[in-house]
Design a protein around this motif. Sequence first.
Motif, PDB file in Angstrom:
ATOM      1  N   ASP A 136       1.039 -16.842   3.336  1.00 38.84           N
ATOM      2  CA  ASP A 136       0.737 -17.725   2.161  1.00 38.84           C
ATOM      3  C   ASP A 136       1.656 -17.133   1.109  1.00 38.84           C
ATOM      4  OD1 ASP A 136      -0.674 -15.355   1.787  1.00 38.84           O
ATOM      5  OD2 ASP A 136      -2.439 -16.408   1.586  1.00 38.84           O
ATOM      6  N   GLY A 137       2.382 -15.757   1.050  1.00 38.37           N
ATOM      7  CA  GLY A 137       3.086 -15.387   0.060  1.00 38.37           C
ATOM      8  C   GLY A 137       2.293 -14.192  -0.856  1.00 38.37           C
ATOM      9  N   SER A 138       0.773 -13.828  -0.349  1.00 36.92           N
ATOM     10  CA  SER A 138       0.191 -12.917  -0.804  1.00 36.92           C
ATOM     11  C   SER A 138       0.409 -11.659  -0.348  1.00 36.92           C
ATOM     12  CB  SER A 138      -1.294 -13.060  -0.679  1.00 36.92           C
ATOM     13  OG  SER A 138      -1.761 -13.253   0.636  1.00 36.92           O
ATOM     14  N   THR A 139       0.320 -10.470  -1.201  1.00 40.39           N
ATOM     15  CA  THR A 139       0.694  -9.053  -0.474  1.00 40.39           C
ATOM     16  C   THR A 139      -0.501  -8.132  -0.219  1.00 40.39           C
ATOM     17  OG1 THR A 139       0.804  -8.356  -2.732  1.00 40.39           O
ATOM     18  CG2 THR A 139       2.819  -9.207  -1.651  1.00 40.39           C
ATOM     19  N   HIS A 140      -0.491  -7.266   0.544  1.00 47.52           N
ATOM     20  CA  HIS A 140      -1.769  -6.368   0.759  1.00 47.52           C
ATOM     21  C   HIS A 140      -0.946  -5.006   1.044  1.00 47.52           C
ATOM     22  CE1 HIS A 140      -5.525  -5.509   2.869  1.00 47.52           C
ATOM     23  NE2 HIS A 140      -4.682  -4.742   3.537  1.00 47.52           N
ATOM     24  N   LEU A 141      -1.589  -4.223   0.204  1.00 44.89           N
ATOM     25  CA  LEU A 141      -1.307  -2.723   0.347  1.00 44.89           C
ATOM     26  C   LEU A 141      -1.959  -2.163   1.684  1.00 44.89           C
ATOM     27  CD1 LEU A 141      -1.671  -1.388  -3.260  1.00 44.89           C
ATOM     28  CD2 LEU A 141       0.126  -2.444  -2.081  1.00 44.89           C
ATOM     29  N   VAL A 142      -1.130  -1.308   2.308  1.00 43.78           N
ATOM     30  CA  VAL A 142      -1.432  -0.585   3.658  1.00 43.78           C
ATOM     31  C   VAL A 142      -1.157   0.901   3.535  1.00 43.78           C
ATOM     32  CG1 VAL A 142       0.709  -1.168   4.755  1.00 43.78           C
ATOM     33  CG2 VAL A 142      -1.034  -0.607   6.276  1.00 43.78           C
ATOM     34  N   ASP A 143      -2.047   1.733   4.007  1.00 41.08           N
ATOM     35  CA  ASP A 143      -1.991   3.241   3.782  1.00 41.08           C
ATOM     36  C   ASP A 143      -2.522   3.792   5.163  1.00 41.08           C
ATOM     37  OD1 ASP A 143      -1.275   5.929   3.493  1.00 41.08           O
ATOM     38  OD2 ASP A 143      -3.117   6.176   1.784  1.00 41.08           O
ATOM     39  N   VAL A 144      -1.697   4.320   6.066  1.00 44.44           N
ATOM     40  CA  VAL A 144      -2.037   4.937   7.459  1.00 44.44           C
ATOM     41  C   VAL A 144      -1.760   6.419   6.841  1.00 44.44           C
ATOM     42  CG1 VAL A 144      -1.739   5.206   9.829  1.00 44.44           C
ATOM     43  CG2 VAL A 144      -1.420   2.871   8.757  1.00 44.44           C
ATOM     44  N   SER A 145      -2.825   7.123   6.435  1.00 44.32           N
ATOM     45  CA  SER A 145      -2.781   8.451   5.784  1.00 44.32           C
ATOM     46  C   SER A 145      -3.248   9.568   7.058  1.00 44.32           C
ATOM     47  CB  SER A 145      -3.444   8.587   4.548  1.00 44.32           C
ATOM     48  OG  SER A 145      -2.419   7.968   3.546  1.00 44.32           O
ATOM     49  N   ARG A 146      -2.690   9.259   8.165  1.00 47.62           N
ATOM     50  CA  ARG A 146      -3.233  10.335   9.113  1.00 47.62           C
ATOM     51  C   ARG A 146      -1.705  10.484   9.935  1.00 47.62           C
ATOM     52  NH1 ARG A 146      -5.011   5.545  11.763  1.00 47.62           N
ATOM     53  NH2 ARG A 146      -4.037   4.891  13.787  1.00 47.62           N
ATOM     54  N   PRO A 147      -1.692  11.663  10.701  1.00 50.19           N
ATOM     55  CA  PRO A 147      -0.440  12.043  11.410  1.00 50.19           C
ATOM     56  C   PRO A 147      -0.232  10.510  12.454  1.00 50.19           C
ATOM     57  CG  PRO A 147      -1.786  13.780  11.331  1.00 50.19           C
ATOM     58  CD  PRO A 147      -2.801  12.745  10.831  1.00 50.19           C
ATOM     59  N   LEU A 148       0.896   9.936  12.406  1.00 50.94           N
ATOM     60  CA  LEU A 148       1.358   8.921  12.860  1.00 50.94           C
ATOM     61  C   LEU A 148       2.682   9.047  13.548  1.00 50.94           C
ATOM     62  CD1 LEU A 148       0.358   5.986  13.830  1.00 50.94           C
ATOM     63  CD2 LEU A 148       1.710   5.275  11.618  1.00 50.94           C
ATOM     64  N   LEU A 149       3.459   9.602  12.656  1.00 53.44           N
ATOM     65  CA  LEU A 149       5.134   9.853  12.964  1.00 53.44           C
ATOM     66  C   LEU A 149       5.272  11.173  12.823  1.00 53.44           C
ATOM     67  CD1 LEU A 149       6.161   6.666  10.636  1.00 53.44           C
ATOM     68  CD2 LEU A 149       5.803   6.649  13.117  1.00 53.44           C
ATOM     69  N   ARG A 150       6.738  11.177  13.474  1.00 54.26           N
ATOM     70  CA  ARG A 150       6.993  12.637  13.370  1.00 54.26           C
ATOM     71  C   ARG A 150       8.560  12.560  13.721  1.00 54.26           C
ATOM     72  NH1 ARG A 150       4.513  17.838  13.382  1.00 54.26           N
ATOM     73  NH2 ARG A 150       5.905  19.728  14.245  1.00 54.26           N
ATOM     74  N   VAL A 151       9.323  13.343  12.937  1.00 56.36           N
ATOM     75  CA  VAL A 151      10.769  13.459  13.281  1.00 56.36           C
ATOM     76  C   VAL A 151      11.137  14.875  13.899  1.00 56.36           C
ATOM     77  CG1 VAL A 151      13.233  13.525  12.513  1.00 56.36           C
ATOM     78  CG2 VAL A 151      11.328  12.170  11.276  1.00 56.36           C
ATOM     79  N   PRO A 152      11.169  14.943  15.223  1.00 52.71           N
ATOM     80  CA  PRO A 152      11.197  16.122  15.936  1.00 52.71           C
ATOM     81  C   PRO A 152      12.764  16.788  15.740  1.00 52.71           C
ATOM     82  CG  PRO A 152      11.286  14.307  17.766  1.00 52.71           C
ATOM     83  CD  PRO A 152      11.152  13.801  16.130  1.00 52.71           C
ATOM     84  N   GLN A 153      12.632  18.083  15.428  1.00 48.61           N
ATOM     85  CA  GLN A 153      13.937  18.877  15.360  1.00 48.61           C
ATOM     86  C   GLN A 153      14.284  19.057  16.812  1.00 48.61           C
ATOM     87  OE1 GLN A 153      15.993  22.145  12.449  1.00 48.61           O
ATOM     88  NE2 GLN A 153      13.831  21.960  12.546  1.00 48.61           N
ATOM     89  N   LEU A 154      15.663  19.313  17.066  1.00 46.46           N
ATOM     90  CA  LEU A 154      16.233  19.968  18.335  1.00 46.46           C
ATOM     91  C   LEU A 154      15.758  21.240  18.389  1.00 46.46           C
ATOM     92  CD1 LEU A 154      18.005  19.394  20.776  1.00 46.46           C
ATOM     93  CD2 LEU A 154      20.044  19.880  19.398  1.00 46.46           C
ATOM     94  N   ALA A 155      15.363  21.605  19.477  1.00 37.80           N
ATOM     95  CA  ALA A 155      15.053  23.271  19.790  1.00 37.80           C
ATOM     96  C   ALA A 155      16.365  24.003  19.475  1.00 37.80           C
ATOM     97  CB  ALA A 155      14.426  23.228  21.070  1.00 37.80           C
TER      98      ALA A 155
END
Length: 430
Positions: A136-155
């Motif tokens: 409908d064009g309305s907006t909703h703020l979202v915030d997942v403030s727990r560990p969800l993602l990670r960019v793992p570095q190469l060993a």
Amino acid sequence: MSAPSRFDRGHTDDLMSFLTASPSPYHAVANAAERLEKAGFRQVAETDAWEGSSGGKYVLRGGAIVAWYVPEGTAAHTPFRIIGAHTDSPNLRVKPLPDAGAHGWRQVAVEIYGGPLLNSWLDRDLGLAGRLTLRDGSTHLVDVSRPLLRVPQLAIHLDRAANDGLKLDKQRHLQPVWGLGDVLEGDLISFLEEESGLPAGEVTGWDLMTHSVEPPAYLGRDEELVAGPRMDNLLSVHAGTAALAAVATAGGDLPFIPVLAAFDHEESGSQSDTGADGPLLGGVLERSVFARGGSYEDRARAFAGTLCLSSDTGHAVHPNYAERHDPTHHPRVNGGPILKVNVNNRYATDGSGRAVFAAACEKAGVPFQSFVSNNSMPCGTTIGPITAARHGITTVDIGVAILSMHSARELSGADDPYLLANALTAFLEG
């Protein structure tokens, strides 16, 4: 026991709460608006006709906010005093087709926003936040403030030269993982709908970005420092909001109309409808003049007498890289706000602007420092020159000196945010 600060830490405690609650520009302006509402401000819609009553008002547009306070009996040609800042920070932002992965890993496809220190996003627990747009064009703020993602570095075993110079390919090496299994189209958005309590299939658009979930914290033996995310430039947004609320709450006669203008997209060039290079600020200021019965002549008079402090973070002298700084200008954390100068107009400050800022700091009892770049290293820029050129407004570039600028987690002095807020308050009071 920690040594006591020279100043009340209440402001810095509140800044840390603001940083935590503002993982995206959309959250930042919502939180600033909530604080201004408590000071008596009310939102006005850009699509409505404006009336010229006194009091505090604000406009929200995406990740930007412009707020102003009109004292009782203010003439139409009254100049403005503006605090300018920006709400965005460099980070990793979700692509239109977010569901990706390989070799049994589920990943989120991201794009690089602004100029982040890429290595600072490696091996860090990341949340996801932003804005969802519904059918409908309305907006909703979202915030997942727990560990969800990670960019793992190469060993190190698979890249023996990593410590001799890390090379990151922005397309291949920065895609975060968020689980195991097959890649499923629509999976991420379905997850966010569920997290937000929205019906399945209602989200048709999104503006999403990663953020470190590690909270801000005092650092050091005597807790003289603050480590946290997005201080460039939510530190200034928070200080400007506090200053505007303080001036409006105090009321009384003011020779200027105090304004807070916090823009989005500074880190990507400011060229958007919510950026400093767009029409938002000029449109709001003009409509304020005309709503109070002013003419174009009143508008011209008001703009001619207007002053803007463009407040953004700057570089404190780095103890491990002092040779990268100008040899005679070494801003220190907790030494007070900095006046930023560049004769090639990468900053908008000139001698007259310096006098304006010096007067505000003197009134507030706040020390200040000067910053210029090493001649062999071109400096960055801010919304200051854009504001000055676009609107013909005298502008001064200032800020707070920090380390690790554009890192996922930056470092400032614990007292400087309070000092900046006091200087900004004195500036708005005239």
